[in-house]
Write a protein that holds these residues in place. Structure first.
Motif, PDB file in Angstrom:
ATOM      1  N   ALA A  98       1.447  -1.028  -0.170  1.00 17.58           N
ATOM      2  CA  ALA A  98       0.008  -0.021  -0.478  1.00 17.58           C
ATOM      3  C   ALA A  98       0.264   1.326   0.545  1.00 17.58           C
ATOM      4  CB  ALA A  98      -0.856  -0.011   1.063  1.00 17.58           C
ATOM      5  N   GLN A 102      -0.744   3.729  -6.833  1.00 22.21           N
ATOM      6  CA  GLN A 102      -1.934   3.054  -7.009  1.00 22.21           C
ATOM      7  C   GLN A 102      -2.231   2.733  -8.180  1.00 22.21           C
ATOM      8  OE1 GLN A 102      -4.468   3.800  -3.722  1.00 22.21           O
ATOM      9  NE2 GLN A 102      -3.984   1.709  -3.152  1.00 22.21           N
ATOM     10  N   ASP A 127      -7.088   3.842   6.529  1.00 24.78           N
ATOM     11  CA  ASP A 127      -7.985   3.654   5.617  1.00 24.78           C
ATOM     12  C   ASP A 127      -6.843   3.310   4.089  1.00 24.78           C
ATOM     13  OD1 ASP A 127      -8.413   6.179   5.046  1.00 24.78           O
ATOM     14  OD2 ASP A 127     -10.149   6.434   5.555  1.00 24.78           O
ATOM     15  N   ASN A 128      -8.093   3.362   3.109  1.00 19.14           N
ATOM     16  CA  ASN A 128      -6.560   3.091   2.040  1.00 19.14           C
ATOM     17  C   ASN A 128      -5.857   4.472   1.749  1.00 19.14           C
ATOM     18  OD1 ASN A 128      -6.545   1.990  -0.321  1.00 19.14           O
ATOM     19  ND2 ASN A 128      -7.402   3.933  -1.839  1.00 19.14           N
ATOM     20  N   ASP A 129      -6.810   5.453   2.354  1.00 20.62           N
ATOM     21  CA  ASP A 129      -6.569   6.758   2.338  1.00 20.62           C
ATOM     22  C   ASP A 129      -4.997   7.083   3.119  1.00 20.62           C
ATOM     23  OD1 ASP A 129      -7.875   7.491  -0.208  1.00 20.62           O
ATOM     24  OD2 ASP A 129      -9.670   8.277   1.899  1.00 20.62           O
ATOM     25  N   ARG A 258      -9.973  -5.726  -6.734  1.00 19.89           N
ATOM     26  CA  ARG A 258      -9.258  -4.593  -7.562  1.00 19.89           C
ATOM     27  C   ARG A 258     -10.560  -4.013  -8.315  1.00 19.89           C
ATOM     28  NH1 ARG A 258      -8.700  -6.495  -3.250  1.00 19.89           N
ATOM     29  NH2 ARG A 258      -6.320  -6.199  -2.361  1.00 19.89           N
ATOM     30  N   GLN A 262      -6.459  -0.470 -10.363  1.00 24.05           N
ATOM     31  CA  GLN A 262      -5.220  -0.502  -9.647  1.00 24.05           C
ATOM     32  C   GLN A 262      -4.888  -1.987 -10.183  1.00 24.05           C
ATOM     33  OE1 GLN A 262      -6.483  -0.471  -5.971  1.00 24.05           O
ATOM     34  NE2 GLN A 262      -7.119   1.455  -6.109  1.00 24.05           N
TER      35      GLN A 262
END
Length: 322
Positions: A98, A102, A127-129, A258, A262
């Motif tokens: 991560a 991406q 989280d993803n951010d 996904r 990505q």
């Protein structure tokens, strides 16, 4: 070697500890003592809490290497390094894929691919951010402090026995049921998973060889797709399946799915880790061992993917050929 593991013993930490002990290393565990408390009764356990900056248990002791499995915020690694001082040789930080940007990647992108901007300070939710950027900051601080004695390992999705997040376990179970399989994604999507035991072998090889740098821990050795993985799960279960793509956005955090933008993040290069000695367990072996472990746990609810009722409702709206 004298190895200090920072983190729990529920999955990756447990796998590393098992291998290290089997191969004769002197292991010390540091964590909150909430997971795996009955495991490794002869191994020293130091109790602390990284979320509350409780590192008092690390005030004494020396180790040849520390393996940091539970550093998610720069504060975690900074306080751990402060507590350890010069009483540890090499600092191996288990990071994540991560950390990389991406999108805009090509197949075979490696450890020199651009990283996301580091995020420092406290975050309300990982989280993803925030997760990847926080890991970037952790990496930067470890390298700044330990220099040539810093090692960074960036795993892709880790799978294997003891997996407490269950994205691959979901597909192992779903393949075993057979029939129409609802997939809210594209069967041709690339997938990379690394067997936790291969990751453990890499981590221990790197600290024993006193090797610095960054390493992508990726698998399997042969590129695969999500559809191929699902079909491998069906073969393992002895069932026949038909994958039914479901249009529209998938439910949040649907196992292994996904967005197309990505996909190349699932085609990372792992040559550096292979050259360093990381093995490559065949995908079929990983899946079979997950299935055996899952059965031994009594098949508890996973909390990921469709429930049987949800999938039936989706399939009723989307039959093959519709």
């Amino acid at each position: 070697m004298r190895i200090l593991l920072l983190g729990g013993t529920s999955f990756i930490g447990r796998t590393i500890a098992e291998r290290a002990l089997r191969e004769g290393d002197a292991v010390t565990l540091f964590g909150r003592g909430r997971t795996g408390a009955g495991l490794f009764p002869d191994v020293p356990r130091l109790i602390g809490d990284r979320d509350t900056d409780d590192y008092g248990a690390l005030a004494a002791g020396e180790w040849d290497a520390v393996v940091d499995l539970s550093g998610y915020l720069p504060r975690h690694v900074d306080r751990a390094m402060d507590a350890l001082g010069d009483r540890v040789g090499r600092y191996l930080f288990v990071s994540s894929h991560a950390v990389y940007v991406q999108e805009g990647l090509s197949a075979g992108n490696d450890e020199d691919s651009p990283l996301r901007d580091a995020l420092r300070g406290e975050v309300a939710v990982l989280d993803n951010d925030t997760y990847g950027p926080s890991k970037v900051a952790c990496e930067e601080d470890v390298v700044a402090r330990f220099g040539s004695r810093a090692t960074i390992v960036r795993p892709c999705r880790v799978a294997g026995p003891y997996d407490n997040q269950n994205p691959v376990t979901y597909w192992v179970r779903r393949g075993a049921r057979g029939g129409w399989v609802a997939l809210p994604g594209d069967p041709d999507q690339p997938v990379q998973i690394v067997d936790a035991r291969d990751l453990a072998a890499l981590v221990l090889r790197l600290v024993r060889d006193d090797r610095g740098g960054a390493f992508n821990a990726v698998g399997p050795a042969d590129p695969t797709t999500l559809g191929a993985l699902i079909r491998a799960c069906a073969r393992l279960g002895g069932t026949d399946i038909e994958i039914v793509p479901v249009p529209g956005p998938p439910p949040p955090l649907f196992p292994l799915v996904r967005p197309r933008s990505q996909w190349m993040g699932q085609r990372r290069g792992g040559a550096r880790a292979r050259a360093a000695g990381m093995p490559a367990t065949p995908l079929e072996t990983t899946l079979a061992d997950i299935a055996a472990w899952d059965r031994s746990t009594g098949l508890p609810p996973l909390g990921r993917g469709y429930t049987a009722a949800e999938e039936a409702a989706v399939l009723a709206r989307r039959a093959p050929g519709a």
